[in-house]
Design a protein around this motif. Structure first.
Motif, PDB file in Angstrom:
ATOM      1  N   LEU A 188     -18.531 -30.245   9.984  1.00  0.00           N
ATOM      2  CA  LEU A 188     -18.375 -29.950   8.582  1.00  0.00           C
ATOM      3  C   LEU A 188     -17.053 -29.258   8.363  1.00  0.00           C
ATOM      4  O   LEU A 188     -16.501 -28.648   9.278  1.00  0.00           O
ATOM      5  N   LYS A 189     -16.510 -29.396   7.138  1.00  0.00           N
ATOM      6  CA  LYS A 189     -15.203 -28.815   6.843  1.00  0.00           C
ATOM      7  C   LYS A 189     -15.383 -27.409   6.303  1.00  0.00           C
ATOM      8  O   LYS A 189     -16.335 -27.116   5.577  1.00  0.00           O
ATOM      9  N   VAL A 190     -14.458 -26.548   6.677  1.00  0.00           N
ATOM     10  CA  VAL A 190     -14.455 -25.160   6.213  1.00  0.00           C
ATOM     11  C   VAL A 190     -13.092 -24.908   5.586  1.00  0.00           C
ATOM     12  O   VAL A 190     -12.057 -25.107   6.233  1.00  0.00           O
ATOM     13  N   ARG A 191     -13.109 -24.491   4.339  1.00  0.00           N
ATOM     14  CA  ARG A 191     -11.846 -24.255   3.632  1.00  0.00           C
ATOM     15  C   ARG A 191     -11.131 -23.051   4.234  1.00  0.00           C
ATOM     16  O   ARG A 191     -11.736 -22.025   4.489  1.00  0.00           O
ATOM     17  N   THR A 192      -9.818 -23.211   4.464  1.00  0.00           N
ATOM     18  CA  THR A 192      -9.023 -22.077   4.940  1.00  0.00           C
ATOM     19  C   THR A 192      -8.438 -21.364   3.716  1.00  0.00           C
ATOM     20  O   THR A 192      -8.568 -21.835   2.592  1.00  0.00           O
ATOM     21  N   LYS A 193      -7.785 -20.245   3.934  1.00  0.00           N
ATOM     22  CA  LYS A 193      -7.206 -19.492   2.820  1.00  0.00           C
ATOM     23  C   LYS A 193      -5.911 -20.119   2.318  1.00  0.00           C
ATOM     24  O   LYS A 193      -5.390 -19.743   1.286  1.00  0.00           O
ATOM     25  N   TRP A 194      -5.379 -21.078   3.070  1.00  0.00           N
ATOM     26  CA  TRP A 194      -4.082 -21.646   2.746  1.00  0.00           C
ATOM     27  C   TRP A 194      -4.221 -22.786   1.747  1.00  0.00           C
ATOM     28  O   TRP A 194      -4.985 -23.721   1.955  1.00  0.00           O
ATOM     29  N   SER A 195      -3.484 -22.685   0.641  1.00  0.00           N
ATOM     30  CA  SER A 195      -3.355 -23.838  -0.259  1.00  0.00           C
ATOM     31  C   SER A 195      -1.913 -23.856  -0.751  1.00  0.00           C
ATOM     32  O   SER A 195      -1.217 -22.844  -0.701  1.00  0.00           O
ATOM     33  N   GLU A 196      -1.462 -25.024  -1.188  1.00  0.00           N
ATOM     34  CA  GLU A 196      -0.068 -25.194  -1.601  1.00  0.00           C
ATOM     35  C   GLU A 196      -0.035 -25.961  -2.915  1.00  0.00           C
ATOM     36  O   GLU A 196      -1.014 -26.590  -3.294  1.00  0.00           O
ATOM     37  N   LYS A 197       1.116 -25.937  -3.560  1.00  0.00           N
ATOM     38  CA  LYS A 197       1.320 -26.749  -4.756  1.00  0.00           C
ATOM     39  C   LYS A 197       2.052 -28.034  -4.361  1.00  0.00           C
ATOM     40  O   LYS A 197       3.153 -27.977  -3.830  1.00  0.00           O
TER      41      LYS A 197
END
Length: 199
Positions: A44-53
């Protein structure tokens, strides 16, 4: 504009030492995920704290299911003990959209199959749940209390992966586009051809 829907596997190159990673696009956001074992061979996927535009980067579609994102970074070159230089560099990272594996086989059956694939003039054995290292490396691993490299069949959102584990850590994912008892089409390679046939 081409379709950004779905979940995309980060394509690792020889210079990548990070764990396998996936992204999804939501409006202008690139959301990063890592994988965790749910049960059996289900991930299963676990969202990391990293996101970008996404709008902050250049990107291009290599084909309908492969996108290349270009990010700026720095290259640091050591010229001598006292001299070095730093240059702005554009780094390209490819991502491939995953789709459910085309197969009529159950995972238990897939795990019993053996194939050989060829990539960059190197023969790759596709055999699950067995140590991949040569006997010499296995002996060294034993002395160092390492478990070595192994190929494990895993499933994420209906896509089967031949996951390479190194010392019990998931290191690389080779996607399985389709598989039957005669052949497997593998994807997720850094250079053309982006997919190969194992027989």
């Amino acid at each position: 504009m081409k379709n950004l829907n779905g979940t995309w596997l980060k394509i690792k190159t020889g210079a990548d030492y990070c764990r396998p990673e996936f992204i999804e696009f939501s409006k202008d956001q690139i959301i990063h995920f890592k994988l965790e074992l749910k049960s059996g061979n289900e991930l299963l996927k676990v969202r990391t704290k990293w996101s970008e535009k996404l709008s902050e980067y250049k990107y291009e579609f290599v084909n309908d299911n492969r996108i290349r994102i270009l990010r700026m970074g720095k290259t640091h070159t050591v010229l001598s003990e006292t001299e070095s230089k730093t240059e702005d560099t554009e780094f390209a990272t490819d991502y491939e959209r995953i789709e459910p594996t085309k197969t009529e086989l159950e995972s238990e059956k897939i795990e019993t199959l053996e194939f050989k694939a060829e990539w960059s003039n190197e023969k790759i054995p596709l055999k699950f749940n067995e140590i991949l290292d040569s006997p010499v490396i296995q002996e060294i691993n034993k002395r160092m209390k390492r478990s070595g490299r192994k190929l494990i069949l895993e499933n994420f959102q209906g896509t089967y992966f031949a996951s390479i584990f190194d010392n019990d850590e998931r290191d690389k994912l080779i996607g399985i586009k389709e598989i039957d008892e005669e052949k497997a089409i593998l994807f997720g390679f850094p250079e053309k051809p982006y997919e190969i046939k194992a027989e």
